[in-house]
Design a protein around this motif. Structure first.
Motif, PDB file in Angstrom:
ATOM      1  N   VAL A 190      46.444  45.583  36.402  1.00 57.04           N
ATOM      2  CA  VAL A 190      44.999  45.825  36.417  1.00 57.04           C
ATOM      3  C   VAL A 190      44.611  46.300  37.811  1.00 57.04           C
ATOM      4  CG1 VAL A 190      42.711  44.814  36.092  1.00 57.04           C
ATOM      5  CG2 VAL A 190      44.628  44.046  34.680  1.00 57.04           C
ATOM      6  N   VAL A 191      43.986  47.462  37.889  1.00 57.94           N
ATOM      7  CA  VAL A 191      43.523  48.011  39.162  1.00 57.94           C
ATOM      8  C   VAL A 191      42.034  47.722  39.298  1.00 57.94           C
ATOM      9  CG1 VAL A 191      43.305  50.072  40.593  1.00 57.94           C
ATOM     10  CG2 VAL A 191      45.269  49.819  39.058  1.00 57.94           C
ATOM     11  N   ILE A 192      41.648  47.035  40.373  1.00 55.62           N
ATOM     12  CA  ILE A 192      40.256  46.652  40.574  1.00 55.62           C
ATOM     13  C   ILE A 192      39.790  47.112  41.951  1.00 55.62           C
ATOM     14  CG2 ILE A 192      40.362  44.661  39.028  1.00 55.62           C
ATOM     15  CD1 ILE A 192      40.748  42.865  41.430  1.00 55.62           C
ATOM     16  N   PRO A 193      38.515  47.443  42.093  1.00 51.58           N
ATOM     17  CA  PRO A 193      38.000  47.777  43.435  1.00 51.58           C
ATOM     18  C   PRO A 193      37.979  46.535  44.306  1.00 51.58           C
ATOM     19  CG  PRO A 193      36.206  47.675  41.852  1.00 51.58           C
ATOM     20  CD  PRO A 193      37.468  47.548  41.056  1.00 51.58           C
ATOM     21  N   TYR A 194      38.230  46.710  45.593  1.00 50.72           N
ATOM     22  CA  TYR A 194      38.298  45.559  46.479  1.00 50.72           C
ATOM     23  C   TYR A 194      36.926  45.213  47.037  1.00 50.72           C
ATOM     24  CZ  TYR A 194      39.364  42.410  50.264  1.00 50.72           C
ATOM     25  OH  TYR A 194      39.376  41.316  51.090  1.00 50.72           O
ATOM     26  N   VAL A 195      36.499  43.983  46.767  1.00 52.57           N
ATOM     27  CA  VAL A 195      35.288  43.403  47.348  1.00 52.57           C
ATOM     28  C   VAL A 195      35.700  42.072  47.946  1.00 52.57           C
ATOM     29  CG1 VAL A 195      32.945  42.584  46.949  1.00 52.57           C
ATOM     30  CG2 VAL A 195      33.821  44.529  45.631  1.00 52.57           C
ATOM     31  N   GLU A 196      35.571  41.932  49.238  1.00 56.82           N
ATOM     32  CA  GLU A 196      36.065  40.752  49.939  1.00 56.82           C
ATOM     33  C   GLU A 196      35.481  39.465  49.356  1.00 56.82           C
ATOM     34  OE1 GLU A 196      36.550  39.103  54.538  1.00 56.82           O
ATOM     35  OE2 GLU A 196      35.382  40.908  54.101  1.00 56.82           O
ATOM     36  N   GLU A 200      39.834  38.673  45.308  1.00 58.17           N
ATOM     37  CA  GLU A 200      40.895  37.667  45.369  1.00 58.17           C
ATOM     38  C   GLU A 200      40.746  36.654  44.230  1.00 58.17           C
ATOM     39  OE1 GLU A 200      40.361  39.271  49.515  1.00 58.17           O
ATOM     40  OE2 GLU A 200      39.050  38.594  47.908  1.00 58.17           O
ATOM     41  N   LYS A 201      39.513  36.258  43.934  1.00 57.61           N
ATOM     42  CA  LYS A 201      39.289  35.307  42.835  1.00 57.61           C
ATOM     43  C   LYS A 201      39.626  35.935  41.493  1.00 57.61           C
ATOM     44  CE  LYS A 201      35.651  32.824  45.347  1.00 57.61           C
ATOM     45  NZ  LYS A 201      34.221  32.429  45.376  1.00 57.61           N
ATOM     46  N   MET A 202      39.264  37.197  41.328  1.00 60.52           N
ATOM     47  CA  MET A 202      39.597  37.883  40.072  1.00 60.52           C
ATOM     48  C   MET A 202      41.108  38.013  39.909  1.00 60.52           C
ATOM     49  SD  MET A 202      36.728  40.900  39.896  1.00 60.52           S
ATOM     50  CE  MET A 202      37.443  41.510  38.375  1.00 60.52           C
ATOM     51  N   ALA A 203      41.811  38.265  41.012  1.00 59.09           N
ATOM     52  CA  ALA A 203      43.270  38.389  40.946  1.00 59.09           C
ATOM     53  C   ALA A 203      43.911  37.080  40.499  1.00 59.09           C
ATOM     54  CB  ALA A 203      43.818  38.821  42.302  1.00 59.09           C
ATOM     55  N   ARG A 204      43.368  35.957  40.973  1.00 60.18           N
ATOM     56  CA  ARG A 204      43.911  34.652  40.557  1.00 60.18           C
ATOM     57  C   ARG A 204      43.672  34.412  39.068  1.00 60.18           C
ATOM     58  NH1 ARG A 204      42.127  33.062  45.848  1.00 60.18           N
ATOM     59  NH2 ARG A 204      40.088  32.424  45.044  1.00 60.18           N
ATOM     60  N   VAL A 205      42.523  34.853  38.577  1.00 59.51           N
ATOM     61  CA  VAL A 205      42.228  34.689  37.149  1.00 59.51           C
ATOM     62  C   VAL A 205      43.180  35.538  36.309  1.00 59.51           C
ATOM     63  CG1 VAL A 205      40.507  35.062  35.342  1.00 59.51           C
ATOM     64  CG2 VAL A 205      39.810  34.115  37.551  1.00 59.51           C
ATOM     65  N   PHE A 206      43.374  36.791  36.713  1.00 56.47           N
ATOM     66  CA  PHE A 206      44.289  37.664  35.982  1.00 56.47           C
ATOM     67  C   PHE A 206      45.713  37.118  36.023  1.00 56.47           C
ATOM     68  CE2 PHE A 206      41.094  41.147  36.699  1.00 56.47           C
ATOM     69  CZ  PHE A 206      40.884  41.428  35.356  1.00 56.47           C
ATOM     70  N   ARG A 207      46.094  36.513  37.154  1.00 56.51           N
ATOM     71  CA  ARG A 207      47.452  35.985  37.294  1.00 56.51           C
ATOM     72  C   ARG A 207      47.696  34.851  36.308  1.00 56.51           C
ATOM     73  NH1 ARG A 207      47.211  34.246  42.283  1.00 56.51           N
ATOM     74  NH2 ARG A 207      47.272  36.384  43.092  1.00 56.51           N
ATOM     75  N   LYS A 208      46.672  34.048  36.014  1.00 55.73           N
ATOM     76  CA  LYS A 208      46.824  32.948  35.054  1.00 55.73           C
ATOM     77  C   LYS A 208      47.193  33.462  33.669  1.00 55.73           C
ATOM     78  CE  LYS A 208      43.612  29.723  37.290  1.00 55.73           C
ATOM     79  NZ  LYS A 208      42.328  28.969  37.136  1.00 55.73           N
ATOM     80  N   PHE A 209      46.719  34.667  33.347  1.00 52.05           N
ATOM     81  CA  PHE A 209      46.996  35.236  32.028  1.00 52.05           C
ATOM     82  C   PHE A 209      48.165  36.218  32.053  1.00 52.05           C
ATOM     83  CE2 PHE A 209      42.585  33.875  31.887  1.00 52.05           C
ATOM     84  CZ  PHE A 209      42.511  33.239  30.653  1.00 52.05           C
ATOM     85  N   ALA A 214      46.232  45.225  41.319  1.00 47.42           N
ATOM     86  CA  ALA A 214      46.286  46.103  42.483  1.00 47.42           C
ATOM     87  C   ALA A 214      44.859  46.406  42.883  1.00 47.42           C
ATOM     88  CB  ALA A 214      47.038  47.393  42.160  1.00 47.42           C
ATOM     89  N   MET A 215      44.587  46.438  44.174  1.00 41.27           N
ATOM     90  CA  MET A 215      43.229  46.633  44.666  1.00 41.27           C
ATOM     91  C   MET A 215      43.123  47.958  45.404  1.00 41.27           C
ATOM     92  SD  MET A 215      42.522  42.774  46.086  1.00 41.27           S
ATOM     93  CE  MET A 215      43.027  41.353  45.107  1.00 41.27           C
ATOM     94  N   LYS A 216      42.024  48.637  45.207  1.00 40.63           N
ATOM     95  CA  LYS A 216      41.812  49.914  45.889  1.00 40.63           C
ATOM     96  C   LYS A 216      40.401  49.940  46.475  1.00 40.63           C
ATOM     97  CE  LYS A 216      40.024  52.414  41.873  1.00 40.63           C
ATOM     98  NZ  LYS A 216      40.165  53.633  41.042  1.00 40.63           N
ATOM     99  N   PRO A 217      40.209  50.629  47.585  1.00 40.87           N
ATOM    100  CA  PRO A 217      38.860  50.722  48.172  1.00 40.87           C
ATOM    101  C   PRO A 217      37.964  51.588  47.302  1.00 40.87           C
ATOM    102  CG  PRO A 217      40.385  52.122  49.362  1.00 40.87           C
ATOM    103  CD  PRO A 217      41.217  51.334  48.392  1.00 40.87           C
ATOM    104  N   HIS A 218      36.740  51.134  47.091  1.00 39.07           N
ATOM    105  CA  HIS A 218      35.813  51.914  46.268  1.00 39.07           C
ATOM    106  C   HIS A 218      34.898  52.779  47.118  1.00 39.07           C
ATOM    107  CE1 HIS A 218      32.274  49.347  47.196  1.00 39.07           C
ATOM    108  NE2 HIS A 218      33.196  48.400  47.329  1.00 39.07           N
TER     109      HIS A 218
END
Length: 340
Positions: A190-196, A200-209, A214-218
């Motif tokens: 899952v590629v998501i825009p990076y918002v400090e 990071e919280k969204m990545a932890r949620v995705f990791r549980k499932f 991967a994060m990219k600057p928007h």
């Protein structure tokens, strides 16, 4: 050295050229060692024969498109790529990191709006290069101190470097059973825009499932400041969905064209002008309403005698999707547009 050839063509040509040049070189200046990476060559030849070999190499190219220059050993050391080869008094050699005089030690700033793992990746890259290139422990310690000083200037706290060193010294254990391998296999990326703080919280949620992220600057300075192409004028845009409103009622015409918007708009205007220039009586207008016109705009003008707001015509969407056989996909008006 430089060449007008493409990268692939240049590499093939270089292989042919160096084989020919070495095979035909005089015995007095024939290199004992020849190692090339792209356009950098490390060679070992007799003292005083560098000029003769360089002259021979430059004369071996029939196209005269590749020119060789050289740099000799100085103070018992010579650079090759990012490696500094140093001759020791006993005749052996050691390797250190080489930096050009113009090197500024500027790396990704720690205060930059980037995920933490990317900043730690900068540290890991520098430490890995130190461990893989430098051959003696004393030189490794000196290089590590240089890395710490450079990263400190870029805002990196000591705990980040210590964390990377700890992770390098205690790598994660490898999976031994098939069950463990299957359980750790990612279900997707899952590629998501990076918002400090949020990404990071969204990545932890995705990791549980079981999903990797991967994060990219928007929003980047390049997107804001750099515009390599001039902005395309509205009437020059092609493959668009456009809207032409009526000036006397709330209705509007929505159409699609693969050509430029300006050309299609002129076609609508010319057809409507043909009927606007005619003088209709009640009977002739009634009969003309049964005629087959080229577009619904003309039908609307003939039926209602309304004016079209040409100056308010605009593009509402882009439509460039094509099917595999090259034909255009039908466009669905699913946004509530009003058509005549």
């Amino acid at each position: 050295m430089g060449s007008p050839l493409s990268p692939l063509g240049c590499n093939i040509f270089m292989e042919w050229l160096e084989q020919k040049a070495i095979a035909t070189s005089p015995i007095t200046c024939r290199p004992r060692l020849w190692r090339r990476y792209v356009d950098d060559v490390l060679e070992v030849i007799r003292r005083g024969e560098v000029d003769n070999l360089t002259r021979h190499l430059n004369q071996s190219d029939p196209t005269d498109s590749i020119k060789f220059t050289y740099e000799q050993e100085k103070d018992g050391a010579i650079p090759f790529l990012d490696t500094l080869i140093i001759r020791k008094p006993d005749g052996t050699v050691k390797l250190c990191i080489y930096r050009k005089k113009t090197h500024t030690d500027q790396y990704l700033q720690f205060t930059s709006h980037h995920p933490l793992h990317q900043k730690l990746g900068v540290i890991r890259t520098l430490l890995d290069r130190n461990d893989s290139i430098v051959t003696e422990q004393h030189d490794r310690d000196i290089e590590e101190q240089h890395i710490r000083k450079a990263l400190s200037t870029c805002g990196y706290p000591n705990w980040t470097i210590n964390k990377v060193k700890k992770d390098k010294s205690s790598p994660k254990p490898k999976c031994t059973s098939k069950k463990d391998k299957n359980s750790e296999k990612s279900r997707g990326l899952v590629v998501i825009p990076y918002v400090e703080g949020l990404s990071e919280k969204m990545a932890r949620v995705f990791r549980k499932f079981g999903f990797s992220t991967a994060m990219k600057p928007h929003r980047t300075l390049r997107n804001i400041l750099v515009h390599p192409k001039d902005k395309l004028l509205t009437n020059k845009k092609a493959e668009v969905v456009y809207e032409i409103p009526c000036a006397d009622c709330p209705k509007s015409y929505v159409g699609e064209t693969g050509r430029s918007f300006g050309v299609r708009l002129q076609e609508h205007q010319k057809e409507v002008q043909k009927f606007e220039s005619k003088q209709y009586t009640r009977s002739t207008r009634k009969s003309s309403m049964t005629d087959q016109h080229k577009s619904a705009i003309t039908d609307h003008v003939v039926a209602t005698n309304h004016n079209i707001a040409w100056e308010e015509a605009n593009i509402v969407d882009r439509e460039s999707d094509k099917t595999t056989n090259g034909s255009r996909k039908p466009f669905g008006l699913d946004r509530g547009e009003r058509t005549f």
